[in-house]
Design an enzyme around this catalytic site. Structure first.
Site, PDB file in Angstrom:
ATOM      1  N   GLY A  14      78.584   2.541  31.839  1.00 27.26           N
ATOM      2  CA  GLY A  14      78.664   2.797  30.396  1.00 27.26           C
ATOM      3  C   GLY A  14      77.697   3.867  29.942  1.00 27.26           C
ATOM      4  N   LYS A 218      92.837   6.975  43.871  1.00 27.80           N
ATOM      5  CA  LYS A 218      91.421   6.622  43.778  1.00 27.80           C
ATOM      6  C   LYS A 218      91.158   5.238  44.374  1.00 27.80           C
ATOM      7  CE  LYS A 218      87.592   4.951  41.673  1.00 27.80           C
ATOM      8  NZ  LYS A 218      87.189   3.620  41.209  1.00 27.80           N
TER       9      LYS A 218
END
Length: 394
Positions: A14, A218
């Site tokens: 974050g 990914k």
């Protein structure tokens, strides 16, 4: 009035990845979190650094213009911030999405239909994470049914894929975050196009019409290789992932696993083989980077989730099996994940040990891996579980 983003989860991803992008794109970032110490630290510290490390050197970025709200005690404040925000993002972990959904739902419901719709983008290691979050938000428990008819006028949901290695941090680093220089943040543009709404302005993001190829590339390359190195490394008493990758046999196991997933990625999504080969080599270099040393226990944590049906081992192996391909390397990695039991500080590894001890091989494969008897991979996984169970009894 300036641009504003509300971000749930003020951990390393974050602060170091998502908030950094938002800050550099001119947004004020309002963190929402339930960890008292982290919220207090953010509110008492006017800036923190994001340190990007690559083979060519180190770059330091300073992040400012942020606030933090403790959503455990101040839900009403979070609702008001969402009601006037441009974007809501999150990096809380897939299992926490259902817990942040109620407050996001209330914030969306408080918005005027005359405002530009709120962009909601989950940044999790999970296929379709924003769809899952949207499902929780739109659940009648969180959004009254009569408000769902025009809910689309207040919020637009876009899935995303994030790719950046953020290792365990120095305990004395405070709010600063060290991560690798390489990054990829891909967001689907289609939900905005369909509504005729301008997509959010976030520098460094790649906008695409079809996100699935990027998510699977990914997940089945970065996450598969990282976890394979961690589980083999743990089994062979290595300390860190880069230490494991210096073991020639483990490095070969990792390369073999992503060779197998490459078949699926190339065949399913039409990615050119040479492009996937270059991507694969770059990933192996990234997880071998000694500047990003990461404990094998940390990377291997949560084995139950990582052994799931749509996850990094079983997901590609099951699809390849249906296509008629053998996947000995992926199955070998799954075996090492099954052996990741009773690891200190990891509740899922303890739960895995309990499941393995109390269930038949067939039940383990169905409960943990989500495979059914009709799946071609099923009998091979049953054999692997039986082998691990037999070894634990020796």
């Amino acid at each position: 009035m300036g641009k504003k983003a509300v971000h749930f989860g003020s951990g390393n991803i974050g602060r170091g990845f998502v908030a950094c992008f938002l800050h550099e794109s001119g947004y004020e970032v309002v963190f929402a979190d339930v960890v008292d110490k982290l919220v207090d630290s953010l509110n008492s510290t006017p800036s923190y650094n994001v340190i990007e490390r690559g083979v060519e050197g180190t770059v330091t970025k300073t992040i400012t213009n942020y606030r933090a709200i403790n959503s455990k005690y101040n839900e009403a404040e979070v609702i008001d911030e969402i009601a006037t925000a441009d974007i809501v993002t999150c990096s809380v972990g897939p299992n926490i999405l259902k817990f942040i959904a109620p407050v996001i739902a209330k914030g969306i419901d408080k918005r005027s239909n005359d405002q530009k719709p709120l962009a909601v983008i989950a940044c999790e290691n999970m296929i379709g994470a924003t769809d899952v979050l949207a499902g929780h938000i739109k659940d009648p428990k969180n959004t009254p049914e009569h408000r769902l008819e025009d809910h689309h006028e207040r919020a637009i949901y876009a899935n995303s894929a994030i790719d950046r290695i953020v290792p365990a941090q120095d305990p004395n680093s405070g709010l600063d975050v060290t991560l690798e220089k390489f990054y990829e943040w891909v967001i689907e543009e289609t939900p905005f196009k369909e509504r005729g709404v301008e997509k959010p302005d976030i520098k460094g993001v790649k906008w695409v019409d079809d996100l699935l190829p990027f998510i699977e590339r990914k997940l089945f390359t970065v996450n598969t290789s990282h976890a394979t190195a961690a589980y083999f490394g743990y089994n062979r008493q290595k300390q860190t992932v880069d230490d494991a990758m210096r073991d020639k046999d483990i490095k070969n196991q990792v390369a073999a696993a992503v060779d197998e997933t490459a078949k699926l990625i190339v065949d399913k999504h039409g990615i050119p083989p040479e492009e996937q080969d270059a991507y694969k080599k770059k990933i192996i270099d990234r997880i071998s980077n000694p500047h990003l040393a990461d404990a094998v226990e940390r990377v291997g944590r949560a084995p139950l989730r990582k052994l799931g049906r749509k996850e990094r081992f079983i997901g590609p192996a099951a699809e390849l099996a249906e296509m008629g391909h053998d996947t000995p390397a992926l199955l070998g990695a799954a075996e090492m994940a099954l052996r990741f039991q009773n690891v200190e500080g990891d509740d899922e590894s303890k739960e895995l040990a309990k499941i393995m001890a109390e269930n038949s091989p067939e039940d383990v494969v169905q409960k943990v891996c989500g495979l059914q008897k009709s799946d071609k991979l099923y009998p091979k996984m049953v054999d692997i579980v039986r082998k691990v169970q037999a070894d634990s009894q020796d």
